[in-house]
Structure formats: C-alpha cells, structure tokens
Enzyme design. Structure first.
Site, PDB file in Angstrom:
ATOM      1  N   HIS A  14      28.337  66.543  -0.884  1.00  0.00           N
ATOM      2  CA  HIS A  14      28.577  65.140  -1.236  1.00  0.00           C
ATOM      3  C   HIS A  14      29.987  64.997  -1.817  1.00  0.00           C
ATOM      4  CE1 HIS A  14      28.297  61.287  -3.255  1.00  0.00           C
ATOM      5  NE2 HIS A  14      27.279  61.015  -2.449  1.00  0.00           N
ATOM      6  N   GLU A  53      30.025  59.754   5.115  1.00  0.00           N
ATOM      7  CA  GLU A  53      30.202  58.950   3.902  1.00  0.00           C
ATOM      8  C   GLU A  53      31.680  58.922   3.523  1.00  0.00           C
ATOM      9  OE1 GLU A  53      26.332  58.664   1.373  1.00  0.00           O
ATOM     10  OE2 GLU A  53      27.661  60.188   0.591  1.00  0.00           O
ATOM     11  N   SER A 112      27.920  52.255   0.142  1.00  0.00           N
ATOM     12  CA  SER A 112      27.707  50.837  -0.131  1.00  0.00           C
ATOM     13  C   SER A 112      26.807  50.148   0.883  1.00  0.00           C
ATOM     14  CB  SER A 112      29.050  50.109  -0.233  1.00  0.00           C
ATOM     15  OG  SER A 112      29.831  50.723  -1.235  1.00  0.00           O
ATOM     16  N   ASN A 121      19.540  58.646  -2.339  1.00  0.00           N
ATOM     17  CA  ASN A 121      20.277  59.556  -3.226  1.00  0.00           C
ATOM     18  C   ASN A 121      20.334  58.929  -4.614  1.00  0.00           C
ATOM     19  OD1 ASN A 121      21.995  61.313  -4.460  1.00  0.00           O
ATOM     20  ND2 ASN A 121      23.807  60.795  -3.243  1.00  0.00           N
ATOM     21  N   TRP A 122      19.419  59.373  -5.478  1.00  0.00           N
ATOM     22  CA  TRP A 122      19.346  58.772  -6.826  1.00  0.00           C
ATOM     23  C   TRP A 122      20.494  59.249  -7.719  1.00  0.00           C
ATOM     24  CZ3 TRP A 122      13.531  58.863  -8.802  1.00  0.00           C
ATOM     25  CH2 TRP A 122      12.770  58.016  -7.995  1.00  0.00           C
ATOM     26  N   LYS A 123      21.231  60.251  -7.285  1.00  0.00           N
ATOM     27  CA  LYS A 123      22.318  60.813  -8.104  1.00  0.00           C
ATOM     28  C   LYS A 123      21.783  61.172  -9.501  1.00  0.00           C
ATOM     29  CE  LYS A 123      25.612  58.353  -5.286  1.00  0.00           C
ATOM     30  NZ  LYS A 123      26.941  57.796  -5.144  1.00  0.00           N
ATOM     31  N   GLY A 158      29.819  53.478  -3.551  1.00  0.00           N
ATOM     32  CA  GLY A 158      29.638  52.838  -4.854  1.00  0.00           C
ATOM     33  C   GLY A 158      30.288  51.472  -4.986  1.00  0.00           C
ATOM     34  N   GLY A 210      22.821  55.208  -1.930  1.00  0.00           N
ATOM     35  CA  GLY A 210      22.964  55.510  -3.354  1.00  0.00           C
ATOM     36  C   GLY A 210      22.403  54.388  -4.211  1.00  0.00           C
TER      37      GLY A 210
HETATM   38  P1  PGA Z   1      26.333  54.218  -2.569  1.00  0.00           P
HETATM   39  O1  PGA Z   1      26.290  55.816  -2.588  1.00  0.00           O
HETATM   40  O2  PGA Z   1      25.243  53.776  -1.633  1.00  0.00           O
HETATM   41  O3  PGA Z   1      26.099  53.816  -3.987  1.00  0.00           O
HETATM   42  O4  PGA Z   1      27.681  53.840  -2.071  1.00  0.00           O
HETATM   43  C1  PGA Z   1      26.057  56.550  -1.424  1.00  0.00           C
HETATM   44  C2  PGA Z   1      26.210  58.004  -1.726  1.00  0.00           C
HETATM   45  O5  PGA Z   1      27.084  58.355  -2.539  1.00  0.00           O
HETATM   46  O6  PGA Z   1      25.468  58.839  -1.183  1.00  0.00           O
END
Ligand code: PGA
Length: 253
Positions: free
Chosen positions: A94, A165, A213, A9-11, A171, A234
């Site tokens: 999400h 999640e 994370s 998930n590159w956001k 994050g 992420g």
């Molecule tokens: P993260 O994000 O791996 O940076 O915690 C995961 C996500 O939000 O899908």
C-alpha cells in the site's frame, strides 16, 4: 462470470473496539447484498477476531500487510498468525506503507511468500503524481516490474490481484479522484505490463481493482467500462451506508 470484488481497507480505524463492533453490526444487516460480491474486510489486526467471527459467511478476512520476518521481531505479525485468524487475502505494498520506506523489492518478496502460503496477495501499485504528458506510466511500469520481480514468467497468478491506487488520489473526496477515462488508460497499461512479464493467458486473468477516493458519487463511473473488477475502498468503508451504496454500483446491471 466471476463476482465483482470489493475490499474494505479500514486502515487504522475505527478508533475503538466498540466502534468496530457497531460498524460490523451495520455491515451485517446488508449481508444479502454483500453475498453477491466477493467481499473482503481488512481491519486493524486487533479487530481480526471480531470481524472473522461476525462476517464469516459473507466476507473474507484480509490483512493490511504481512511480515517477511521469520525469526523473532517485536511488533511483527507473521503469516502463521494471520492464517490462524483465517486471513485469506493480504494487501501488500500500500502506498502508505511504501511511504514508510517499504521498497518494491520487499513488496515482491511478500508477494511470493503470500502465494506460497496460500494467501491471495492484493498488490498495490500506483504513481505518486499524475503527469498529463503520461510520464507517470514509466513510474508505474517500473513499480509493477519490481513489485512482481520474485515471480517467474510462468508463475501461477490465479490467486494474485492488483489494486491500482494512484497515491495522489487517495483519501480525497469523489471529485478529486481519478477520471474514468484516465482509469481506463491506466488499466490497459497495467495489463500490457503484465502481458510483457507473464504468459498472456495468465496476465489477462489477473483482476485489477481501483482504489483512491471511491465514494457513492463516483463509483458507477469508475466501474462501468474501465476494465476494473472492483474496488479497494478506504474512508468510505467506514461508513456503512456509503459502503453499501458503492457495493450496489458493482452489482447493478
Ligand atoms: P481512500 O483509500 O478510499 O480513503 O482513498 C483507499 C486506500 O488507501 O486503500
């Protein structure tokens, strides 16, 4: 045995097309490894073409949302547009979108739309806060039920996946992620809720991924013996070497 699943998930990153290109180039170098997995990459929509052109033979293209709008609405990206780029999977619900006001009812409509259109919905669920007395389970139960409420008891879920999640674990660094023990309990709980809602055989076949994370330091522990089928990743998916290390934990014996 089905392949483990890894979704990047590159956001809203990387911050330029040239950086996206350089990330893709690094990922391509490890394609032999990624072919051992079911890999999907969810880039920002303007990078769809770049990603689908380069990774077509070892990864699927995923979107980070889909639009419910059927008429004209400035700024929306419709399902038809997603499909024309070859999007096969849509992350839906999400927590960062739920924080912007997306309700579980909307999530459930999106899930139904995706299934009807032949796109795999990866439905994100997860409590906002962790409660050591287990009260977060009630939140989770309600959220799952509402997010899948558009599907009938006998719905065909063979193309549906859940991403667990917990919002509090997103994050952060590896040491602040969920513990493997807590993850196993949540996975059992999610499975139970699905069995309550759908037929047992269907509910048991839905893959559950974990996200929040995931880094090379905790991936092994989170994957082994917790009942998940893979990860939704992420920030680590933006660093090719660390992402590769996470992928390796999914295939190592
Ligand atoms: P993260 O994000 O791996 O940076 O915690 C995961 C996500 O939000 O899908």
């Amino acid at each position: 045995m089905a392949k483990p699943i890894l979704v990047a998930n590159w956001k809203n990153h990387p911050s330029s097309i040239s950086e996206a290109e350089s990330l893709i180039k690094k990922i391509i170098k490890d394609r032999a490894l990624y072919k051992k997995l079911s890999l999907a990459i969810a880039p920002p929509a303007p990078y769809f073409e770049l990603v689908s052109d380069r990774v077509g033979n070892f990864a699927k293209l995923a979107s980070q949302d889909l639009s419910l709008v059927s008429g004209t609405r400035t700024g929306e990206v419709t399902l038809d547009i997603l499909k024309s780029f070859g999007v096969r999977i849509a992350i839906i619900g999400h927590s960062e979108r739920r924080n912007l006001g997306e309700s579980s009812e909307e999530v459930s409509q999106k899930v139904r739309l995706a299934l009807r259109s032949g796109i795999t919905p990866l439905v994100c669920v997860g409590e906002e806060d962790f409660d050591t007395d287990g009260e977060h389970f009630e939140f989770l139960r309600r959220q799952i039920k509402q997010s899948l409420s558009s599907l009938g008891r006998r719905a065909d879920l063979s193309r549906l996946a859940i991403a667990y999640e917990p919002a509090w674990a997103i994050g952060k660094r590896a040491k602040n992620a969920m513990s493997p023990l807590d993850l196993s309990q949540s996975v059992i709980f999610i499975r139970k809720v699905l069995v309550d809602m759908f037929t047992r055989a269907t509910a048991e076949s839905v893959p559950i991924l974990y996200g929040g994370s995931v880094e090379p330091a905790n991936a092994e522990g989170l994957f082994r013996g917790t009942g998940i089928r893979g990860f939704l990743v992420g920030h680590t998916s933006l660093e090719a070497r660390a992402f590769r290390a996470v992928a390796e934990t999914l295939i190592s014996k």
